[in-house]
Write an enzyme that holds these catalytic residues in place. Structure first.
Site, PDB file in Angstrom:
ATOM      1  N   ARG A 346       0.839  -1.195   0.000  1.00  0.00           N
ATOM      2  CA  ARG A 346       0.000   0.000   0.000  1.00  0.00           C
ATOM      3  C   ARG A 346       0.879   1.252   0.000  1.00  0.00           C
ATOM      4  O   ARG A 346       2.033   1.207  -0.383  1.00  0.00           O
ATOM      5  CB  ARG A 346      -0.916  -0.008   1.236  1.00  0.00           C
ATOM      6  CG  ARG A 346      -2.048  -1.004   1.158  1.00  0.00           C
ATOM      7  CD  ARG A 346      -2.801  -1.126   2.472  1.00  0.00           C
ATOM      8  NE  ARG A 346      -2.934   0.115   3.206  1.00  0.00           N
ATOM      9  CZ  ARG A 346      -4.082   0.688   3.552  1.00  0.00           C
ATOM     10  NH1 ARG A 346      -5.214   0.116   3.184  1.00  0.00           N
ATOM     11  NH2 ARG A 346      -4.117   1.789   4.259  1.00  0.00           N
ATOM     12  N   ALA A 349       4.367   1.160   1.854  1.00  0.00           N
ATOM     13  CA  ALA A 349       5.314   0.277   1.175  1.00  0.00           C
ATOM     14  C   ALA A 349       5.800   0.895  -0.132  1.00  0.00           C
ATOM     15  O   ALA A 349       6.991   0.816  -0.472  1.00  0.00           O
ATOM     16  CB  ALA A 349       4.679  -1.082   0.918  1.00  0.00           C
ATOM     17  N   HIS A 350       4.895   1.518  -0.880  1.00  0.00           N
ATOM     18  CA  HIS A 350       5.296   2.164  -2.139  1.00  0.00           C
ATOM     19  C   HIS A 350       6.261   3.322  -1.872  1.00  0.00           C
ATOM     20  O   HIS A 350       7.247   3.507  -2.598  1.00  0.00           O
ATOM     21  CB  HIS A 350       4.069   2.665  -2.902  1.00  0.00           C
ATOM     22  CG  HIS A 350       3.420   1.609  -3.740  1.00  0.00           C
ATOM     23  ND1 HIS A 350       2.700   0.575  -3.197  1.00  0.00           N
ATOM     24  CD2 HIS A 350       3.391   1.415  -5.089  1.00  0.00           C
ATOM     25  CE1 HIS A 350       2.257  -0.213  -4.166  1.00  0.00           C
ATOM     26  NE2 HIS A 350       2.664   0.280  -5.327  1.00  0.00           N
ATOM     27  N   LYS A 351       5.974   4.089  -0.852  1.00  0.00           N
ATOM     28  CA  LYS A 351       6.851   5.205  -0.506  1.00  0.00           C
ATOM     29  C   LYS A 351       8.250   4.698  -0.172  1.00  0.00           C
ATOM     30  O   LYS A 351       9.262   5.236  -0.629  1.00  0.00           O
ATOM     31  CB  LYS A 351       6.270   5.978   0.673  1.00  0.00           C
ATOM     32  CG  LYS A 351       7.094   7.188   1.119  1.00  0.00           C
ATOM     33  CD  LYS A 351       6.345   7.942   2.209  1.00  0.00           C
ATOM     34  CE  LYS A 351       7.123   9.192   2.646  1.00  0.00           C
ATOM     35  NZ  LYS A 351       8.341   8.864   3.383  1.00  0.00           N
TER      36      LYS A 351
END
Length: 498
Positions: A346, A349-351
């Site tokens: 989400r 995690a993407h950041k």
């Protein structure tokens, strides 16, 4: 009558939060069943069928309807003559109830509240504090309404101060057209008109706890201007053709609620708050005789729905053998059953993945030719592999999409609702595809997950990256390799002319 004790309040609210996590209100079940019978669009009808199936499964299994078990909203009407023996502020008492409900071992609910809205946004770990609203009223009792409000619909809240001569209905219709499907329709619209900025918002939020009675209202006809406004907005929103999950169809809203209050002569404040298919609330009264109790809905309320027809027509996709030809052959609206390896990830995690790429380092997972699922599941209980695991709103990942697709070789994304222009451009640029799972069918979706293990960023809790093995997970192809979106095609096909 004995006093209303802290224990009465804590026990009642804790039990109420557990209750609403697993049971839809009976009037909502009936309205959804009617929408299912009326729906003509195949994709929307299948989505409603999944939602109703999931709802009944949760009632039987006493597990959360949605993985986003929501922020606890508690509305208290305190009778001025009510006898209490409280020694602490009501906020502290209510927070004890929230803590107990969300950390219950036998049915843990997902903690989604972060303590600091800025900076680190560290999770409180127990979903406290509650959003508490207190009103002093006549009488000697305590009337409490408990609701759990998910982030997907809450994020679509809108407010405006209109010119006093402006049309509230026109503003609502124009606004709903900009919301997309991230609020998980079909659901409710709560509208607060008048008062002040804060009063309008509170009225809109509280209206979502009123009974679903649109069918009765339409049958007898409106008898005052507020009812006329409700009927007009209901018809005009459904005529937009947005449909269940934004796929295009006849039903976008089940009901429209309007609360109003006197306001300044120069102002017309209007607040709009949607409620999703995981509409969850319950009302009870405390009088000193003890804690409230809650009776589950009768299972006969749920209609007979079938998922077999959609499954029979679905195309099976092997996530461990993805290739460009297979992806290019998929079209928006295709019903799919996916099996194989699926990673989760989400916002957080993407950041972190992008920060890792910025440093020129390798990611902890190899996403080349793989699929990722935008999900933050509920913790499992008993012999469950994973708890309820429905999708989160995908547009939040749009700003990361071009970078992740370009530098990792990721090919498939699964989430909820539409992608924005930035996401669509990235998908077309890299020849990837985007699929959607049904929001509001989290327990049903979780049954397709056969294995789950955290593989990266475990400190992020429910936002960690998991490696899943799925079998026949139901999804719909939402965006093809050319960037064509079912969330544009579907509503356009079902929109009625003004």
């Amino acid at each position: 009558m004995p006093p209303i004790t802290e224990a009465h309040v804590i026990d009642s609210i804790a039990d109420a939060l557990q209750f609403v996590a697993c049971y839809h209100p009976t009037d909502f079940i009936t309205a959804m069943a009617d929408a299912y019978e009326r729906e003509e669009a195949p994709g929307a009808r299948n989505a409603i069928a999944q939602i109703l199936t999931n709802s009944r499964m949760c009632a039987l299994g006493k597990r959360p309807i949605c993985q986003d078990t929501g922020v606890a909203n508690v509305f208290v009407k305190l009778g001025v003559q009510a006898a209490t023996d409280w020694k602490r502020p009501l906020q502290d008492i209510v927070d004890d109830a929230v803590r107990r409900a969300y950390m219950l071992d036998t049915n843990p609910l997902r903690a989604s509240v972060v303590r600091d809205p800025f900076g680190m946004r560290k999770n409180t770990g127990d979903n406290t504090p509650a959003m508490l609203h207190v009103e002093m009223v006549s009488g000697d009792k305590l009337d409490i309404t408990v609701s759990a409000k998910g982030g997907g619909s809450e994020n679509k809240t809108r407010f405006a101060v209109l010119n006093p001569s402006a049309s509230v209905a026109d503003w609502v219709i124009e606004t709903v057209q900009t919301l997309g499907a991230g609020w998980c329709p079909p659901g409710m619209l709560g509208i607060g008109v008048g008062g002040s900025v804060d009063k309008a918002m509170a009225m809109a939020k509280m209206s979502l706890n009123d009974p679903v009675d649109m069918a009765d209202l339409l049958a007898r006809g409106p008898s005052n201007p507020v009812e006329e406004l409700r009927c007009e907005i209901y018809r005009r929103v459904n005529d937009l053709g947005i449909g269940a999950q934004g796929l295009g169809g006849l039903t976008t809203v089940l009901d429209v609620k309007v609360n109003h209050y006197p306001t300044h002569a120069a102002s017309l404040p209007v607040a709009l708050i949607p409620n999703c298919v995981a509409t969850r609330h319950v009302h009870f009264t405390l009088d000193g005789s003890g804690a409230a109790t809650f009776d589950p809905p009768d299972l006969s309320l749920w209609p007979e729905v079938t998922l077999e027809a959609a499954a029979a027509d679905a195309r099976r996709i092997d996530l461990d053998a993805l290739d460009d030809a297979t992806l290019a052959s998929l079209e928006p609206g295709d019903t799919l059953l996916v099996s194989g390896t699926l990673y989760t990830g989400r916002d957080a995690a993407h950041k972190r993945m992008v920060e890792t790429l910025d440093r020129g380092e390798d990611l902890p997972v190899d996403l080349r030719g793989r699929a990722i699922y935008y999900v933050g599941p509920v913790d499992p209980v008993g012999d469950e592999v994973i708890g309820p695991a429905g999708p989160t709103t995908s547009t939040r990942m749009d700003k990361f999409t071009d970078r992740v697709l370009g530098e990792t070789g990721l090919k498939v994304m699964i989430g909820k609702a539409e992608r924005g222009p930035e996401g669509l451009r990235a998908i077309a640029k890299h020849g990837a595809v985007y699929m959607i799972a049904v929001g509001g069918a989290a327990f049903l979706v979780s049954k397709a997950i056969k294995e789950a293990q955290p593989v990266a960023y475990e400190d992020l809790g429910m936002e960690a990256i998991y490696k899943l093995r799925v079998k026949d997970m139901p999804v719909t192809l939402a965006v093809d390799t050319k960037g064509n979106s079912i969330h544009e095609i579907g509503p356009n096909a079902w929109r009625k002319s003004a």
